[in-house]
Design a protein around this motif. Structure first.
Motif, PDB file in Angstrom:
ATOM      1  N   ALA A   1      19.289 -23.185 -22.706  1.00  9.68           N
ATOM      2  CA  ALA A   1      20.053 -24.103 -23.505  1.00  9.68           C
ATOM      3  C   ALA A   1      20.927 -23.309 -24.314  1.00  9.68           C
ATOM      4  N   VAL A   2      20.285 -22.352 -25.195  1.00 10.44           N
ATOM      5  CA  VAL A   2      21.164 -21.627 -26.172  1.00 10.44           C
ATOM      6  C   VAL A   2      22.346 -20.897 -25.373  1.00 10.44           C
TER       7      VAL A   2
ATOM      8  N   LEU B   1      25.128 -11.682 -25.250  1.00  9.88           N
ATOM      9  CA  LEU B   1      24.641 -13.134 -25.024  1.00  9.88           C
ATOM     10  C   LEU B   1      23.235 -13.060 -24.634  1.00  9.88           C
ATOM     11  N   ILE B   2      22.854 -12.302 -23.895  1.00  8.51           N
ATOM     12  CA  ILE B   2      21.382 -12.211 -23.411  1.00  8.51           C
ATOM     13  C   ILE B   2      20.492 -12.016 -24.869  1.00  8.51           C
ATOM     14  N   ARG B   3      20.990 -11.037 -25.518  1.00  5.40           N
ATOM     15  CA  ARG B   3      20.086 -10.598 -26.652  1.00  5.40           C
ATOM     16  C   ARG B   3      20.227 -11.758 -27.821  1.00  5.40           C
ATOM     17  N   TYR B   4      21.426 -12.420 -27.939  1.00  5.95           N
ATOM     18  CA  TYR B   4      21.491 -13.522 -28.803  1.00  5.95           C
ATOM     19  C   TYR B   4      20.658 -14.813 -28.328  1.00  5.95           C
ATOM     20  N   ALA B   5      20.587 -15.070 -27.077  1.00  9.24           N
ATOM     21  CA  ALA B   5      20.123 -16.448 -26.609  1.00  9.24           C
ATOM     22  C   ALA B   5      18.385 -16.391 -26.862  1.00  9.24           C
ATOM     23  N   PHE B   6      18.164 -14.904 -26.511  1.00  9.46           N
ATOM     24  CA  PHE B   6      16.620 -14.851 -26.517  1.00  9.46           C
ATOM     25  C   PHE B   6      16.399 -14.765 -28.126  1.00  9.46           C
ATOM     26  N   ALA B   7      16.880 -14.374 -28.919  1.00 10.40           N
ATOM     27  CA  ALA B   7      16.660 -14.038 -30.379  1.00 10.40           C
ATOM     28  C   ALA B   7      16.487 -15.388 -31.016  1.00 10.40           C
ATOM     29  N   GLN B   8      17.325 -16.516 -30.337  1.00 10.11           N
ATOM     30  CA  GLN B   8      17.308 -17.895 -30.994  1.00 10.11           C
ATOM     31  C   GLN B   8      16.181 -18.442 -30.636  1.00 10.11           C
ATOM     32  N   VAL B   9      15.374 -17.966 -29.757  1.00  7.67           N
ATOM     33  CA  VAL B   9      13.771 -18.585 -29.396  1.00  7.67           C
ATOM     34  C   VAL B   9      12.697 -17.853 -29.710  1.00  7.67           C
ATOM     35  N   GLY B  10      13.249 -16.747 -30.811  1.00  9.26           N
ATOM     36  CA  GLY B  10      12.036 -15.620 -31.280  1.00  9.26           C
ATOM     37  C   GLY B  10      11.726 -14.648 -30.460  1.00  9.26           C
ATOM     38  N   ILE B  11      12.667 -14.138 -29.524  1.00  9.96           N
ATOM     39  CA  ILE B  11      12.420 -13.026 -28.893  1.00  9.96           C
ATOM     40  C   ILE B  11      13.371 -12.013 -29.113  1.00  9.96           C
ATOM     41  N   ALA B  12      12.921 -10.745 -29.583  1.00  2.23           N
ATOM     42  CA  ALA B  12      13.893  -9.568 -29.853  1.00  2.23           C
ATOM     43  C   ALA B  12      13.889  -8.628 -28.740  1.00  2.23           C
ATOM     44  N   LEU B  13      15.325  -8.547 -28.234  1.00  2.00           N
ATOM     45  CA  LEU B  13      15.457  -7.589 -27.213  1.00  2.00           C
ATOM     46  C   LEU B  13      16.376  -6.489 -27.712  1.00  2.00           C
ATOM     47  N   PRO B  14      16.480  -5.451 -26.876  1.00  2.00           N
ATOM     48  CA  PRO B  14      17.525  -4.321 -27.519  1.00  2.00           C
ATOM     49  C   PRO B  14      18.852  -4.722 -27.183  1.00  2.00           C
ATOM     50  N   ARG B  15      19.855  -4.149 -27.677  1.00  2.00           N
ATOM     51  CA  ARG B  15      21.245  -4.635 -27.649  1.00  2.00           C
ATOM     52  C   ARG B  15      21.883  -4.189 -26.375  1.00  2.00           C
ATOM     53  N   THR B  16      21.626  -3.290 -25.698  1.00  2.00           N
ATOM     54  CA  THR B  16      22.499  -3.007 -24.355  1.00  2.00           C
ATOM     55  C   THR B  16      21.772  -3.275 -23.110  1.00  2.00           C
ATOM     56  N   ALA B  17      22.601  -3.622 -22.122  1.00  2.00           N
ATOM     57  CA  ALA B  17      21.916  -4.047 -20.953  1.00  2.00           C
ATOM     58  C   ALA B  17      21.096  -2.982 -20.308  1.00  2.00           C
ATOM     59  N   GLN B  18      21.486  -1.692 -20.456  1.00  2.00           N
ATOM     60  CA  GLN B  18      20.428  -0.611 -20.012  1.00  2.00           C
ATOM     61  C   GLN B  18      19.044  -0.623 -20.824  1.00  2.00           C
ATOM     62  N   ALA B  19      19.473  -0.597 -22.067  1.00  2.00           N
ATOM     63  CA  ALA B  19      18.066  -0.780 -23.044  1.00  2.00           C
ATOM     64  C   ALA B  19      17.366  -1.807 -22.515  1.00  2.00           C
ATOM     65  N   GLN B  20      17.817  -3.012 -22.248  1.00  2.00           N
ATOM     66  CA  GLN B  20      17.133  -4.388 -21.877  1.00  2.00           C
ATOM     67  C   GLN B  20      16.439  -3.905 -20.732  1.00  2.00           C
ATOM     68  N   HIS B  21      16.940  -3.319 -19.494  1.00  2.00           N
ATOM     69  CA  HIS B  21      16.329  -3.047 -18.377  1.00  2.00           C
ATOM     70  C   HIS B  21      15.237  -2.307 -18.568  1.00  2.00           C
ATOM     71  N   ASP B  22      15.564  -1.019 -19.444  1.00  2.00           N
ATOM     72  CA  ASP B  22      14.407   0.006 -19.597  1.00  2.00           C
ATOM     73  C   ASP B  22      13.179  -0.695 -20.429  1.00  2.00           C
ATOM     74  N   ALA B  23      13.405  -1.752 -21.320  1.00  2.00           N
ATOM     75  CA  ALA B  23      12.412  -1.992 -22.230  1.00  2.00           C
ATOM     76  C   ALA B  23      11.329  -2.939 -21.491  1.00  2.00           C
ATOM     77  N   VAL B  24      11.619  -3.590 -20.326  1.00  2.00           N
ATOM     78  CA  VAL B  24      10.740  -4.537 -19.809  1.00  2.00           C
ATOM     79  C   VAL B  24      10.227  -4.286 -18.404  1.00  2.00           C
ATOM     80  N   ALA B  25       9.059  -4.676 -18.012  1.00  2.00           N
ATOM     81  CA  ALA B  25       8.818  -4.435 -16.787  1.00  2.00           C
ATOM     82  C   ALA B  25       9.259  -5.123 -15.734  1.00  2.00           C
TER      83      ALA B  25
END
Length: 83
Positions: free
Chosen positions: A22-23, A49-73
């Motif tokens: 929705a965000v 956009l991914i980082r912003y949308a998740f932040a609006q629902v209380g989930i902090a993600l790293p800034r870059t696509a590679q860092a987002q990929h590396d940060a999650v299983a």
């Protein structure tokens, strides 16, 4: 999953994928802006956009696509997700 991997403050529950979608949907048609990660930038790049949308629902993600990929299983069985 967000709490499991440390992207949600202890004791909080995410509002689900519907909230993130929705965000993000509010910004359909906005321009692509390199480095954009906030509506004040006049647009977003993909990871911003991914980082912003998740932040609006209380989930902090790293800034870059590679860092987002590396940060999650990886999701071994997408059908097992409750979305």
């Amino acid at each position: 999953m967000a709490a499991r991997y440390g992207y949600l403050p202890p004791g909080e529950q995410p509002i689900g994928a519907g909230g993130v979608i929705a965000v993000a949907s509010q910004f359909l048609g906005w321009p692509y802006v390199w480095g954009g990660d906030d509506p004040a930038d006049g647009g977003f790049d993909c990871s911003g956009l991914i980082r912003y949308a998740f932040a609006q629902v209380g989930i902090a993600l790293p800034r870059t696509a590679q860092a987002q990929h590396d940060a999650v299983a990886p999701v071994a069985d997408p059908a097992a997700l409750d979305v």
